[in-house]
Design a protein around this motif. Sequence first.
Motif, short mmCIF file in Angstrom:
data_model
loop_
_atom_site.label_atom_id
_atom_site.label_comp_id
_atom_site.label_asym_id
_atom_site.label_seq_id
_atom_site.Cartn_x
_atom_site.Cartn_y
_atom_site.Cartn_z
N ASP A 205 94.21 41.99 60.96
CA ASP A 205 95.32 41.56 61.81
C ASP A 205 96.70 41.89 61.25
OD1 ASP A 205 95.00 39.83 59.66
OD2 ASP A 205 95.64 38.06 60.77
N LYS B 212 90.40 50.27 49.30
CA LYS B 212 89.27 49.43 48.86
C LYS B 212 88.12 49.46 49.85
CE LYS B 212 92.48 46.33 46.42
NZ LYS B 212 92.75 45.00 45.90
N ALA C 160 81.40 43.80 52.03
CA ALA C 160 81.48 42.45 51.45
C ALA C 160 82.53 41.61 52.18
CB ALA C 160 81.80 42.52 49.96
N CYS C 161 83.57 42.26 52.69
CA CYS C 161 84.66 41.55 53.39
C CYS C 161 84.43 41.49 54.90
CB CYS C 161 85.99 42.26 53.14
SG CYS C 161 86.48 42.23 51.43
N GLU C 162 83.32 42.05 55.35
CA GLU C 162 83.04 42.11 56.79
C GLU C 162 84.24 42.70 57.55
OE1 GLU C 162 81.51 38.29 58.20
OE2 GLU C 162 80.83 37.89 56.16
N SER D 284 101.39 45.17 50.68
CA SER D 284 101.36 43.85 50.04
C SER D 284 101.14 44.03 48.54
CB SER D 284 100.17 43.05 50.54
OG SER D 284 100.21 42.83 51.90
N PRO D 285 101.40 42.97 47.77
CA PRO D 285 100.95 43.00 46.37
C PRO D 285 99.42 43.07 46.35
CG PRO D 285 102.50 41.19 46.75
CD PRO D 285 102.11 41.71 48.09
N GLY D 286 98.86 43.86 45.46
CA GLY D 286 97.41 43.85 45.28
C GLY D 286 96.62 44.68 46.27
N THR E 157 90.45 43.95 52.20
CA THR E 157 90.38 42.52 51.84
C THR E 157 91.46 41.69 52.52
OG1 THR E 157 91.84 42.76 49.95
CG2 THR E 157 89.52 43.16 49.55
N GLU E 158 92.45 42.35 53.10
CA GLU E 158 93.60 41.61 53.67
C GLU E 158 93.38 41.18 55.12
OE1 GLU E 158 97.49 43.58 52.86
OE2 GLU E 158 96.29 44.75 51.46
N LYS F 140 88.28 53.68 43.92
CA LYS F 140 87.17 53.41 42.99
C LYS F 140 86.02 54.39 43.23
CE LYS F 140 84.64 49.33 41.36
NZ LYS F 140 84.38 47.92 41.66
N LEU G 222 84.80 47.79 49.35
CA LEU G 222 84.59 46.35 49.57
C LEU G 222 84.47 46.00 51.05
CD1 LEU G 222 87.22 44.93 47.03
CD2 LEU G 222 84.73 44.86 46.79
#
Lengths: 224, 224
Positions: free
Chosen positions: A149, A168, A174-176, A40-42, A145-146, A201, A171
């Motif tokens: 699923d 990532k 934080a994103c569970e 995906s983007p990002g 973060t996406e 990171k 994260l």
Amino acid sequence: MKARVLEIRKGVLNKNDEIARGLRERLHAAGVLTINLVSSPGTGKTALLQRTLRELREQGSSVAALVGDLATDNDARRLAEAGVPVKQINTDGRCHLEAQMVSDHLSDWDLDRLDYLFIENVGNLVCPSSYDLGEDLRVVLLSVTEGEDKPLKYPNIFNSADVAVLTKMDLAEACEFDIEAARANIAAVRPGMRIVSTSAKSGVGVQEWLSCLAEEKQSRLVGV
Amino acid sequence: MKARVLEIRKGVLNKNDEIARGLRERLHAAGVLTINLVSSPGTGKTALLQRTLRELREQGSSVAALVGDLATDNDARRLAEAGVPVKQINTDGRCHLEAQMVSDHLSDWDLDRLDYLFIENVGNLVCPSSYDLGEDLRVVLLSVTEGEDKPLKYPNIFNSADVAVLTKMDLAEACEFDIEAARANIAAVRPGMRIVSTSAKSGVGVQEWLSCLAEEKQSRLVGV
């Protein structure tokens, strides 16, 4: 009308496959492992690639990258900071890279001097799945973060990939993010696919990712 | 070959535009505000929509949703929990929704009883930009986890949208998200576009988003 469109698209795809085949032979003959990064983007393709290029270069490998985008050369500029050859492929609004674009942009590089070629595809979890770029390894990235699923919702791209990289990971809490659910969903569409968990990171998993590349190079290009 | 493909694609697009036009007239005549939500996979369309459907329903509005996906009906099941009519559009691998798919799935709903119709597009920041679905409002979502540069890299979708919604603001700090840079990049491709910052998790900005919808309904459908 629909049938005609499909028929012509199939023609375009077959033409692409032919070019991809030639490209793969050329790259193999030169001993280059070629990696097509899709997501995906990002999702963090550029961040992981920045780190990968730098580390491989420091290890003494010769690396280069092609970067596809609909617009801007931001990513190419970011990647060029790693001090390796980088070229932008501007798709002019098109939603994926094609083998011909890759071939055109390789014309003035000496492939014999290269160990690894990375191709960062356009950020799109659908269309790039249909286009072989002559790569050895298609790597699909999924950021925490996406959501877990995505493999089930975009099965074609996960199914057509050889390796999945989770990005990532810093994260994840934080994103569970439920890593076991993500693993199970990837396995559901592509049983046995290798999964590497990373954070560009924090550096987590980067060494495992580099080992994965080295092993693939060894197993796919041995004796070439 | 290329020219023929383009020509036929243009034909498909024009056919889509015609269907979209008819759809828009039908929806306007029924007093329905139609919102097409577009974004990358994993930006949080479904999470924001879940909350939006629930809140609008609690305010006494009549709402419904169509959800496009390449595979699975996960999102439709998540949205149905809001207690409103929801239908899944399975695109069978296609990378975007088309007006005909929307029209087909509306056939047994009484549009006259509806205030808002939401269409959750396939997660894709490229292809949906070319397909009018008969919506009044195209809303592009961008999560803070994707990076501030996306409007510049995917200008078509930002340029063709009417409203931008920033999502997952609860993660902004963890992602070191620079909201001013994001705003500037959105403004660069779509000067003056309304931007709403939200978190479906914390509830930040949800009221502003609902007000935005109410104002758009007032201004676009007044006197209808």
